[in-house]
Design a protein around this motif. Structure first.
Motif, PDB file in Angstrom:
ATOM      1  N   PRO A   1      19.522  -8.421 -18.545  1.00  0.00           N
ATOM      2  CA  PRO A   1      18.178  -8.566 -17.964  1.00  0.00           C
ATOM      3  C   PRO A   1      18.074  -8.085 -16.531  1.00  0.00           C
ATOM      4  CG  PRO A   1      18.820 -10.568 -19.145  1.00  0.00           C
ATOM      5  CD  PRO A   1      20.046  -9.700 -19.044  1.00  0.00           C
ATOM      6  N   ASP A   2      19.184  -8.100 -15.801  1.00  0.00           N
ATOM      7  CA  ASP A   2      19.144  -7.658 -14.408  1.00  0.00           C
ATOM      8  C   ASP A   2      18.981  -6.145 -14.283  1.00  0.00           C
ATOM      9  OD1 ASP A   2      19.408 -10.237 -13.437  1.00  0.00           O
ATOM     10  OD2 ASP A   2      21.608 -10.154 -13.438  1.00  0.00           O
ATOM     11  N   GLN A   3      19.124  -5.418 -15.382  1.00  0.00           N
ATOM     12  CA  GLN A   3      18.925  -3.975 -15.356  1.00  0.00           C
ATOM     13  C   GLN A   3      17.471  -3.587 -15.590  1.00  0.00           C
ATOM     14  OE1 GLN A   3      21.390  -1.808 -14.517  1.00  0.00           O
ATOM     15  NE2 GLN A   3      22.554  -3.686 -14.132  1.00  0.00           N
ATOM     16  N   MET A   4      16.596  -4.583 -15.738  1.00  0.00           N
ATOM     17  CA  MET A   4      15.168  -4.339 -15.921  1.00  0.00           C
ATOM     18  C   MET A   4      14.434  -4.645 -14.623  1.00  0.00           C
ATOM     19  SD  MET A   4      14.851  -6.398 -19.515  1.00  0.00           S
ATOM     20  CE  MET A   4      13.074  -6.247 -19.532  1.00  0.00           C
ATOM     21  N   PHE A   5      13.318  -3.964 -14.419  1.00  0.00           N
ATOM     22  CA  PHE A   5      12.478  -4.212 -13.259  1.00  0.00           C
ATOM     23  C   PHE A   5      11.122  -4.690 -13.747  1.00  0.00           C
ATOM     24  CE2 PHE A   5      15.627  -1.160 -11.886  1.00  0.00           C
ATOM     25  CZ  PHE A   5      15.983  -1.602 -10.619  1.00  0.00           C
ATOM     26  N   LEU A   6      10.766  -5.917 -13.397  1.00  0.00           N
ATOM     27  CA  LEU A   6       9.473  -6.466 -13.769  1.00  0.00           C
ATOM     28  C   LEU A   6       8.523  -6.345 -12.589  1.00  0.00           C
ATOM     29  CD1 LEU A   6      11.511  -7.813 -15.844  1.00  0.00           C
ATOM     30  CD2 LEU A   6       9.762  -9.573 -16.129  1.00  0.00           C
ATOM     31  N   CYS A   7       7.396  -5.701 -12.800  1.00  0.00           N
ATOM     32  CA  CYS A   7       6.474  -5.379 -11.718  1.00  0.00           C
ATOM     33  C   CYS A   7       5.103  -5.980 -11.999  1.00  0.00           C
ATOM     34  CB  CYS A   7       6.327  -3.864 -11.559  1.00  0.00           C
ATOM     35  SG  CYS A   7       7.892  -2.981 -11.413  1.00  0.00           S
ATOM     36  N   LYS A   8       4.514  -6.522 -10.972  1.00  0.00           N
ATOM     37  CA  LYS A   8       3.156  -7.041 -11.074  1.00  0.00           C
ATOM     38  C   LYS A   8       2.205  -6.095 -10.357  1.00  0.00           C
ATOM     39  CE  LYS A   8       0.203 -10.986  -9.941  1.00  0.00           C
ATOM     40  NZ  LYS A   8      -0.838 -10.114  -9.385  1.00  0.00           N
ATOM     41  N   PRO A   9       1.173  -5.620 -11.020  1.00  0.00           N
ATOM     42  CA  PRO A   9       0.233  -4.699 -10.353  1.00  0.00           C
ATOM     43  C   PRO A   9      -0.539  -5.406  -9.247  1.00  0.00           C
ATOM     44  CG  PRO A   9      -0.611  -5.351 -12.497  1.00  0.00           C
ATOM     45  CD  PRO A   9       0.783  -5.885 -12.415  1.00  0.00           C
ATOM     46  N   ASP A  10      -0.785  -4.700  -8.168  1.00  0.00           N
ATOM     47  CA  ASP A  10      -1.561  -5.218  -7.051  1.00  0.00           C
ATOM     48  C   ASP A  10      -2.948  -4.588  -7.048  1.00  0.00           C
ATOM     49  OD1 ASP A  10       0.448  -6.873  -6.057  1.00  0.00           O
ATOM     50  OD2 ASP A  10       1.351  -5.241  -4.902  1.00  0.00           O
ATOM     51  N   HIS A  11      -3.929  -5.366  -6.617  1.00  0.00           N
ATOM     52  CA  HIS A  11      -5.308  -4.890  -6.551  1.00  0.00           C
ATOM     53  C   HIS A  11      -5.808  -5.021  -5.117  1.00  0.00           C
ATOM     54  CE1 HIS A  11      -5.544  -4.821 -10.952  1.00  0.00           C
ATOM     55  NE2 HIS A  11      -4.907  -5.972 -10.919  1.00  0.00           N
ATOM     56  N   ALA A  12      -6.249  -3.905  -4.553  1.00  0.00           N
ATOM     57  CA  ALA A  12      -6.763  -3.913  -3.186  1.00  0.00           C
ATOM     58  C   ALA A  12      -8.228  -4.330  -3.182  1.00  0.00           C
ATOM     59  CB  ALA A  12      -6.607  -2.540  -2.559  1.00  0.00           C
ATOM     60  N   GLY A  13      -8.655  -5.018  -2.118  1.00  0.00           N
ATOM     61  CA  GLY A  13     -10.041  -5.444  -2.009  1.00  0.00           C
ATOM     62  C   GLY A  13     -10.478  -5.527  -0.557  1.00  0.00           C
ATOM     63  N   VAL A  14     -11.764  -5.762  -0.340  1.00  0.00           N
ATOM     64  CA  VAL A  14     -12.310  -5.890   1.011  1.00  0.00           C
ATOM     65  C   VAL A  14     -13.149  -7.156   1.088  1.00  0.00           C
ATOM     66  CG1 VAL A  14     -12.350  -3.411   1.452  1.00  0.00           C
ATOM     67  CG2 VAL A  14     -14.322  -4.491   0.376  1.00  0.00           C
ATOM     68  N   ARG A  15     -13.306  -7.669   2.297  1.00  0.00           N
ATOM     69  CA  ARG A  15     -14.142  -8.845   2.502  1.00  0.00           C
ATOM     70  C   ARG A  15     -15.620  -8.467   2.439  1.00  0.00           C
ATOM     71  NH1 ARG A  15     -10.911  -9.139   7.120  1.00  0.00           N
ATOM     72  NH2 ARG A  15     -12.796  -8.834   8.358  1.00  0.00           N
ATOM     73  N   ARG A  16     -16.452  -9.456   2.215  1.00  0.00           N
ATOM     74  CA  ARG A  16     -17.879  -9.196   2.106  1.00  0.00           C
ATOM     75  C   ARG A  16     -18.452  -8.601   3.391  1.00  0.00           C
ATOM     76  NH1 ARG A  16     -20.586 -14.292  -1.184  1.00  0.00           N
ATOM     77  NH2 ARG A  16     -19.490 -13.923  -3.171  1.00  0.00           N
ATOM     78  N   ASP A  17     -17.939  -9.066   4.534  1.00  0.00           N
ATOM     79  CA  ASP A  17     -18.478  -8.549   5.783  1.00  0.00           C
ATOM     80  C   ASP A  17     -18.023  -7.114   6.056  1.00  0.00           C
ATOM     81  OD1 ASP A  17     -15.842  -9.232   6.093  1.00  0.00           O
ATOM     82  OD2 ASP A  17     -16.072  -9.989   8.130  1.00  0.00           O
ATOM     83  N   GLN A  18     -17.048  -6.613   5.277  1.00  0.00           N
ATOM     84  CA  GLN A  18     -16.603  -5.230   5.438  1.00  0.00           C
ATOM     85  C   GLN A  18     -17.341  -4.275   4.509  1.00  0.00           C
ATOM     86  OE1 GLN A  18     -12.376  -5.975   4.664  1.00  0.00           O
ATOM     87  NE2 GLN A  18     -11.941  -5.527   6.814  1.00  0.00           N
ATOM     88  N   VAL A  19     -18.144  -4.807   3.609  1.00  0.00           N
ATOM     89  CA  VAL A  19     -18.816  -3.982   2.615  1.00  0.00           C
ATOM     90  C   VAL A  19     -20.109  -3.375   3.150  1.00  0.00           C
ATOM     91  CG1 VAL A  19     -19.905  -4.011   0.336  1.00  0.00           C
ATOM     92  CG2 VAL A  19     -17.794  -5.284   0.719  1.00  0.00           C
ATOM     93  N   ARG A  20     -20.773  -4.067   4.077  1.00  0.00           N
ATOM     94  CA  ARG A  20     -22.096  -3.634   4.517  1.00  0.00           C
ATOM     95  C   ARG A  20     -22.063  -2.267   5.195  1.00  0.00           C
ATOM     96  NH1 ARG A  20     -26.283  -7.045   8.410  1.00  0.00           N
ATOM     97  NH2 ARG A  20     -27.940  -5.461   8.426  1.00  0.00           N
ATOM     98  N   TRP A  21     -21.090  -2.038   6.070  1.00  0.00           N
ATOM     99  CA  TRP A  21     -21.060  -0.770   6.811  1.00  0.00           C
ATOM    100  C   TRP A  21     -20.943   0.433   5.888  1.00  0.00           C
ATOM    101  CZ3 TRP A  21     -17.425   3.113   7.388  1.00  0.00           C
ATOM    102  CH2 TRP A  21     -17.721   4.075   8.378  1.00  0.00           C
TER     103      TRP A  21
END
Length: 258
Positions: free
Chosen positions: A181-201
């Motif tokens: 099992p140590d020869q396997m790589f388990l990866c969790k996908p990451d999701h980028a986001g922005v705060r609400r106050d950063q969306v208006r501009w």
């Protein structure tokens, strides 16, 4: 992309349900050899009837049967990739590969679900052996498949407890299949986001951009006709100038000869 980079891994998705093993083995082996061992195959079995209809099938295969077929698919593909041991084939420019030895694995005679016969590939192994196997099985049968074949495993969970459970399940399936099992790589996908106050501009900026005039706006009938007349007049003036220039050169030449 492979020719323009040197350290970037190149992964592509291909379904074991709607492709053939030899075709997949040849495509990914070619990419792996061309990129110096940087290819990876994201193995999927597909999910719904829509994909079946796109591929000329009436309905999608049952869930567990897809994975049973995928197990055989992996055996065939890896059999092609491991047909020859390292150094068993000698390649020369503009010649067919020369077999230096008979060092190779003996393929199975047949696979009942795939109805294909084993055979050796003409391709040597890449610098990494064969393309990396990526998998993301989440069901019990999918985790068993991932544990048997996967080298990079994509995982997804709604909470930490679910993530731990999935992590342990895949590692246990790998150990049950005789893998480390140590020869396997388990990866969790990451999701980028922005705060609400950063969306208006960016929204305000996009609204401003959409109000700017476009070249297509000049294609209204009145403006378009005016633009056409202007361009035609310009072409006519340019043609007259070229004609006058040729006449002047001819007149000058005649005066010189006289």
């Amino acid at each position: 992309m492979g020719m323009a980079t040197e350290k970037l891994g190149l992964a592509s998705t291909c379904s074991t349900t709607y492709y053939e093993p030899f075709d997949v083995a040849r495509r990914f082996a070619t990419l792996d050899l061309m990129t110096g061992g940087r290819a990876a195959w994201n193995v999927v079995t597909s999910v719904n009837d829509g994909e079946a209809h796109n591929m000329g099938r009436d309905a999608h295969l049952d869930h567990d049967f897809r994975y049973d077929r995928a197990d055989e698919f992996m055996e065939v593909v890896l059999g092609h990739w491991d047909s020859w041991e390292d150094g068993a084939l000698l390649y020369r420019q503009e010649e067919r590969p020369v077999r230096r030895s008979d060092q190779g694995q003996t393929p199975r005679p047949s696979w009942p679900l795939l109805q294909v016969r084993g055979g050796r590939s003409r391709y040597q192994r890449s610098s990494q052996g064969h393309p990396v196997i990526i998998q993301a099985g989440a069901s019990g049968r999918g985790q068993r498949f991932a544990g048997r074949w996967g080298e990079v495993i994509f995982t997804a969970a709604r909470n930490l407890a679910g993530a731990r459970q999935g992590y342990d399940a895949v590692r246990n399936e790998a150990a049950r299949a005789g893998r480390d099992p140590d020869q396997m790589f388990l990866c969790k996908p990451d999701h980028a986001g922005v705060r609400r106050d950063q969306v208006r501009w960016p929204r305000d900026k996009m609204a401003l951009i959409e109000k700017l005039p476009l070249e297509i706006d000049a294609l209204s009938p009145a403006v378009g006709r005016a633009e056409l007349r202007f361009r035609l007049q310009g072409h006519r003036r340019a043609a007259d100038d070229r004609k006058n220039s040729r006449a002047c050169r001819a007149s000058s030449a005649s005066a010189t000869a006289y």
